[in-house]
Design a protein around this motif. Structure first.
Motif, mmCIF file in Angstrom:
data_model
loop_
_atom_site.group_PDB
_atom_site.id
_atom_site.type_symbol
_atom_site.label_atom_id
_atom_site.label_comp_id
_atom_site.label_asym_id
_atom_site.label_seq_id
_atom_site.Cartn_x
_atom_site.Cartn_y
_atom_site.Cartn_z
ATOM 1 N N VAL A 68 0.862 -1.184 0.000
ATOM 2 C CA VAL A 68 0.000 0.000 0.000
ATOM 3 C C VAL A 68 0.901 1.238 0.000
ATOM 4 O O VAL A 68 2.091 1.146 0.332
ATOM 5 N N ASP A 69 0.318 2.357 -0.382
ATOM 6 C CA ASP A 69 1.069 3.608 -0.353
ATOM 7 C C ASP A 69 1.579 3.831 1.073
ATOM 8 O O ASP A 69 0.769 3.819 2.016
ATOM 9 N N PRO A 70 2.906 4.006 1.253
ATOM 10 C CA PRO A 70 3.456 4.163 2.613
ATOM 11 C C PRO A 70 2.765 5.272 3.422
ATOM 12 O O PRO A 70 2.739 5.234 4.648
ATOM 13 N N GLU A 71 2.187 6.238 2.733
ATOM 14 C CA GLU A 71 1.485 7.315 3.465
ATOM 15 C C GLU A 71 0.154 6.851 4.032
ATOM 16 O O GLU A 71 -0.455 7.545 4.843
ATOM 17 N N TRP A 72 -0.326 5.694 3.583
ATOM 18 C CA TRP A 72 -1.661 5.241 3.962
ATOM 19 C C TRP A 72 -1.654 4.069 4.951
ATOM 20 O O TRP A 72 -2.672 3.388 5.096
ATOM 21 N N THR A 73 -0.538 3.846 5.592
ATOM 22 C CA THR A 73 -0.473 2.681 6.503
ATOM 23 C C THR A 73 -1.536 2.772 7.596
ATOM 24 O O THR A 73 -1.993 1.751 8.098
ATOM 25 N N SER A 74 -1.933 3.984 7.939
ATOM 26 C CA SER A 74 -2.902 4.126 9.034
ATOM 27 C C SER A 74 -4.326 3.737 8.623
ATOM 28 O O SER A 74 -5.262 3.881 9.410
ATOM 29 N N ARG A 75 -4.485 3.244 7.396
ATOM 30 C CA ARG A 75 -5.796 2.739 6.978
ATOM 31 C C ARG A 75 -5.889 1.214 7.054
ATOM 32 O O ARG A 75 -6.946 0.643 6.772
ATOM 33 N N TYR A 76 -4.762 0.554 7.346
ATOM 34 C CA TYR A 76 -4.704 -0.910 7.227
ATOM 35 C C TYR A 76 -4.052 -1.559 8.434
ATOM 36 O O TYR A 76 -3.333 -0.919 9.184
ATOM 37 N N GLY A 77 -4.254 -2.878 8.535
ATOM 38 C CA GLY A 77 -3.347 -3.687 9.338
ATOM 39 C C GLY A 77 -2.085 -3.818 8.500
ATOM 40 O O GLY A 77 -2.161 -3.996 7.290
ATOM 41 N N ILE A 78 -0.922 -3.696 9.144
ATOM 42 C CA ILE A 78 0.343 -3.763 8.390
ATOM 43 C C ILE A 78 1.189 -4.906 8.968
ATOM 44 O O ILE A 78 1.300 -5.040 10.190
#
Ligand code: G1P
Length: 293
Positions: free
Chosen positions: A165-175
């Motif tokens: 995922v776009d590194p800027e969007w990690t706060s939308r997902y489980g990583i």
């Protein structure tokens, strides 16, 4: 023998506020991608993975989902009398023979982990699949959950679908973080729910497909509220890592985030392009639609 996942859980008790006013009355899972509701695509994927028991975690506003999978006697009778055999087949194939549905009510919206835990009395101690219908995945050859069932048959433990995922969007997902075993498999050593980019172990995001062992229910039962104050499935999977192998699998196929408008529209266009009834004409008309001419 083909690896099979007998039970698949569909957490569908979410509000769907991003699609208001469409979802004021109609559950978002019944919004169609071309002519199949999102939940139908998800069910077809579960059945392709070998499922014979579909567990829907619903709430009081989602009863139409049960209606969708029920036999529509008046409709079928009319189609029989009018000899509309093709349409009759379409209406009946909503739920293939030998596949059962179970509806479990999530009484409070306490999070995805809690929703999955609600399925415990039906699933028991078996390995099972989870599909989040919002994450629509299309692959021409093998649907994503069937791909994962194969990985699970080889490796056991848990398998979670992941994609960069776009590194800027990690706060939308489980990583997930871990060791790459091959181009499509990661041995997960860490999984975090919606981390800020600075705290993310990688940019591999969890997508809404899981194969989980029955043990996850015990872990969920003692999982405390996490990110967003909700009981997170991610946190129970993090606890599972200490006990069983957890793999991240980079599925083949394209994922559309149908939890938002753009992804939903993209999925609609993509599936209309897969449909011989619409593909050619759509290819001809889209450029002008896009240009606004
Ligand atoms: C859920 C999970 C998250 C996962 C995502 C995939 O989040 O908690 O780990 O990455 O689904 O769609 P939600 O989208 O429900 O906030």
């Amino acid at each position: 023998m083909k690896p099979a996942l007998r039970k698949v859980v569909f957490p569908v008790a979410g509000l769907g506020t991003r699609f208001l006013p469409a979802t004021k009355v109609v559950p978002k899972e019944l919004l169609p991608i071309v002519d199949r509701p999102l939940i139908q695509w998800a069910v077809d994927e579960a059945v392709a993975a070998g499922a014979d028991t579909l567990v829907f975690v619903i709430n009081r506003n989602k009863r139409a989902i049960a209606d969708h999978f029920d036999v529509a006697y008046e409709l079928e009778d009319t189609l029989v009398r009018r000899e509309k055999h093709d349409l009759l087949r379409v209406a009946r194939e909503v739920l293939p023979a030998g596949v059962e549905t179970v509806y479990v009510v999530q009484q409070q919206a306490l999070g995805l982990g809690h929703a999955v835990l609600c399925a415990r009395p039906v699933v028991g101690n078996e390995d099972f699949g989870v599909i989040l219908p919002d994450d629509f995945i299309f692959d021409r050859q093998t649907p994503a959950l069937a791909q994962m069932a194969k990985v699970h048959a080889e490796h056991g433990g848990a398998v979670v679908a992941v994609e960069p995922v776009d590194p800027e969007w990690t706060s939308r997902y489980g990583i997930v973080g871990g060791q790459n075993l091959s181009a499509d498999l990661v041995k997960v050593s860490e999984i975090v729910e919606k981390p800020a980019p600075a705290d993310a172990p990688s940019n591999l995001g969890v997508v809404g497909r899981y194969v989980l062992p029955g043990r996850i229910f015990e872990l969920l039962a003692s999982t405390q509220p996490g990110a967003g104050g909700e009981i997170q499935l991610t946190d129970a999977i993090a606890a599972l890592i200490a006990e069983q192998p957890v793999h991240g699998y980079r599925f083949s196929g394209r994922r559309f985030d149908c939890g938002n408008k753009l992804g939903f529209v993209e999925a609609t266009v993509a599936m209309a392009m897969e449909d011989p009834a619409t593909a050619q004409a759509l290819r001809a008309s889209l450029p002008a639609i896009i240009d606004g001419s």
